[in-house]
Write a protein that holds these residues in place. Sequence first.
Motif, PDB file in Angstrom:
ATOM      1  N   TYR A 199       0.825  -1.204   0.000  1.00  0.00           N
ATOM      2  CA  TYR A 199       0.000   0.000   0.000  1.00  0.00           C
ATOM      3  C   TYR A 199       0.859   1.254   0.000  1.00  0.00           C
ATOM      4  CZ  TYR A 199      -3.240   3.548   1.698  1.00  0.00           C
ATOM      5  OH  TYR A 199      -3.976   4.696   1.843  1.00  0.00           O
ATOM      6  N   LEU A 200       1.949   1.247   0.811  1.00  0.00           N
ATOM      7  CA  LEU A 200       2.814   2.419   0.875  1.00  0.00           C
ATOM      8  C   LEU A 200       3.558   2.654  -0.436  1.00  0.00           C
ATOM      9  CD1 LEU A 200       4.297   2.017   4.472  1.00  0.00           C
ATOM     10  CD2 LEU A 200       2.571   3.661   3.706  1.00  0.00           C
ATOM     11  N   ASN A 201       3.898   1.582  -1.133  1.00  0.00           N
ATOM     12  CA  ASN A 201       4.590   1.730  -2.412  1.00  0.00           C
ATOM     13  C   ASN A 201       3.708   2.362  -3.481  1.00  0.00           C
ATOM     14  OD1 ASN A 201       6.981   0.620  -1.441  1.00  0.00           O
ATOM     15  ND2 ASN A 201       6.385  -1.471  -1.988  1.00  0.00           N
ATOM     16  N   LYS A 202       2.404   2.237  -3.314  1.00  0.00           N
ATOM     17  CA  LYS A 202       1.482   2.815  -4.292  1.00  0.00           C
ATOM     18  C   LYS A 202       1.257   4.311  -4.083  1.00  0.00           C
ATOM     19  CE  LYS A 202      -1.128  -1.451  -5.046  1.00  0.00           C
ATOM     20  NZ  LYS A 202      -2.451  -2.119  -4.942  1.00  0.00           N
ATOM     21  N   LEU A 203       1.630   4.835  -2.906  1.00  0.00           N
ATOM     22  CA  LEU A 203       1.402   6.255  -2.606  1.00  0.00           C
ATOM     23  C   LEU A 203       2.410   7.137  -3.330  1.00  0.00           C
ATOM     24  CD1 LEU A 203       0.723   6.096   1.245  1.00  0.00           C
ATOM     25  CD2 LEU A 203      -0.951   6.284  -0.587  1.00  0.00           C
TER      26      LEU A 203
END
Length: 229
Positions: A199-203
Amino acid sequence: LFIVLVLSLLLLGTEIRIIERPVYLNPANLEVVSEQDYSFIWNGIWLIAITMMTVGYGEFTPKTHIGRCISILSAFWGIFWVSMVVVALTNSSFFDKREEKAYFILMRLGSKKQLKTRAYKLIELCCLQGTYKYRFKKGQMSAAEFEKQSIILLTQLDIAKESFREIVSIIPQYETSQEEQMKQLEFQLKSDLREMEKYLNKLNPVSYTHLRAHETGRNLVCRLLLEKK
């Protein structure tokens, strides 16, 4: 394994028939001169079958060296095939890890359900005992009837207690060990961390964050506002 057995019988039986049949034929008229008639393939298959199963009745026997070699080969192959069948049947009679885990869960849930049912029965009998005593003190029950009902109730209580203790002693063997619980917790934490990392990589990258909180009617809700550069 069944297909392997059928193919082995057909292949080796055909080879035995081809090799052994000329030995028992009269060269003049090509008639069979012995009781061992290999004109039919089923006799060759029968010889291979009883050799593979290490039975060996003796009514069909190979005379040529090649036929004897094939019989020896079929005997060793039969031992190997039978051992594979035994291993397959043995493995199918045991649970793998997932099946064992599911079995223990089902048994644990069933045991706890039985424990509740027997606990209810035990409480019911105890309440009934108190009711008999109350009715006897109030004069609503004679001494003979009270004694009779008390004996019956005590017998039922002993049976219910024994049944309850039996279930209590069974439940621990179906409980998950502490080591297994730690492994499950570790697996769940790793899974949650992987999901969070995805999820953090998609931000998108941000310059700063604002944490603003406002109170609702029932609880306090916090929202994280991310702004682009």
